[in-house]
Scaffold this active site. Sequence first.
Site, PDB file in Angstrom:
ATOM      1  CG  ASP A  83      30.790  14.193 -23.594  1.00 26.81           C
ATOM      2  OD1 ASP A  83      31.308  13.898 -24.711  1.00 26.81           O
ATOM      3  OD2 ASP A  83      30.657  15.505 -23.191  1.00 26.81           O
ATOM      4  CG  ASP A  94      33.682  15.732 -27.219  1.00 30.09           C
ATOM      5  OD1 ASP A  94      32.890  15.065 -26.516  1.00 30.09           O
ATOM      6  OD2 ASP A  94      34.411  16.699 -26.930  1.00 30.09           O
ATOM      7  CG  HIS A 154      36.475  21.199 -26.592  1.00 32.44           C
ATOM      8  ND1 HIS A 154      37.062  20.199 -27.032  1.00 32.44           N
ATOM      9  CD2 HIS A 154      35.502  20.758 -26.015  1.00 32.44           C
ATOM     10  CE1 HIS A 154      36.223  19.282 -27.016  1.00 32.44           C
ATOM     11  NE2 HIS A 154      35.212  19.652 -26.283  1.00 32.44           N
ATOM     12  CG  HIS A 162      39.089  20.723 -23.686  1.00 36.31           C
ATOM     13  ND1 HIS A 162      38.285  21.864 -23.128  1.00 36.31           N
ATOM     14  CD2 HIS A 162      38.381  19.738 -23.731  1.00 36.31           C
ATOM     15  CE1 HIS A 162      37.024  21.150 -22.822  1.00 36.31           C
ATOM     16  NE2 HIS A 162      37.303  19.857 -23.140  1.00 36.31           N
ATOM     17  CD  GLU A 187      31.258  20.448 -24.883  1.00 38.87           C
ATOM     18  OE1 GLU A 187      30.723  19.585 -24.146  1.00 38.87           O
ATOM     19  OE2 GLU A 187      32.611  20.158 -25.013  1.00 38.87           O
ATOM     20  CD  GLU A 283      30.779  17.569 -27.122  1.00 41.41           C
ATOM     21  OE1 GLU A 283      30.530  16.588 -26.278  1.00 41.41           O
ATOM     22  OE2 GLU A 283      31.839  18.138 -27.332  1.00 41.41           O
TER      23      GLU A 283
HETATM   24 MN    MN Z   1      31.973  15.712 -24.872  1.00 39.53          MN
HETATM   25 MN    MN Z   2      33.422  18.331 -25.744  1.00 39.92          MN
END
Ligand code: MN
Ligand code: MN
Length: 298
Positions: A83, A94, A154, A162, A187, A283
Amino acid sequence: MNIREEYIKAGKIASEVRDSLRKDNLLGKRLLDVCKIVEERIKQKGAKPAFPCNICLNEIAAHYTPSPKDTTVIKEGDVVKIDIGVQVDGFIADTAITLGYNSNYDLLILATEKALKKALKVVRNEVKISDIGRAVESTALIYNFKPISNLSGHSIEQYIIHAGKSIPNVWVPSTQTLKKGEICAIEPFLTTKEGAGSVKDAEYGNIYALIARKRLKDKRLNDLIEILWENFKTLPFTPRWLLKYYDDYDEVSSLILQLFKSKVVRAYPILKEAKGGIVAQAEHTIALTEEGCIILTE
Ligand code: MN
Ligand code: MN
């Protein structure tokens, strides 16, 4: 509608770094070295990591990054989630992939990618978050897998990973919507039918974030708070990133522990599948516009 160029740049770099990992053979590599490679590639491309590279094996779903002492190596049989967060002046992209070194879980990984695709298809201005959750959940069920119900996407804002809105991976009774102008990470996490379909907190890992910029009585701690604010603001960090300021890892770890006890930093627990099920993740970060959604990390 104009999307900030910082988001476009962060998204491009995040996707390039992510895709570079697909070409690498990570078998036999230490988790620590993979994270260092990811973070180095982000910097080489002119951005900064938005959070420590997370590398989570098998039943670990999220929030694991190795300490410098971690000798864990990726081996045959592992399902590896990586990630990646990239920030340009605090504007964050992200993205995550799952790399499988175990053919038993190829379908799990494929289904997770399909669930992400399905979710992205329903995203438009004013989409209900429950419709995104339903898209993920129904795709998981088609393949006889389970979505992880207590992990979610998020909303994202500058320096805030977030930012308040959660985007579920199951249908939820909510009328909340996503609106044009918002940046969001979608995600899905899926596990097998042997899994619980949820994660539980395990021990604290090596990921922290500043929550208060208050003054304490100890000068060494105050100096560290300033270093954290200057470098990361409120974004997550890991003690190994601070070794250029401190001679010794144990020293920096103990200072951070004191900040944690003083409630100046928060610590992220490692998240594990509650019944030990193997977990896959996919994601993307998107920008919602009047016309639809733009995948920043495509
Ligand atoms: Mn992530
Ligand atoms: Mn994330």
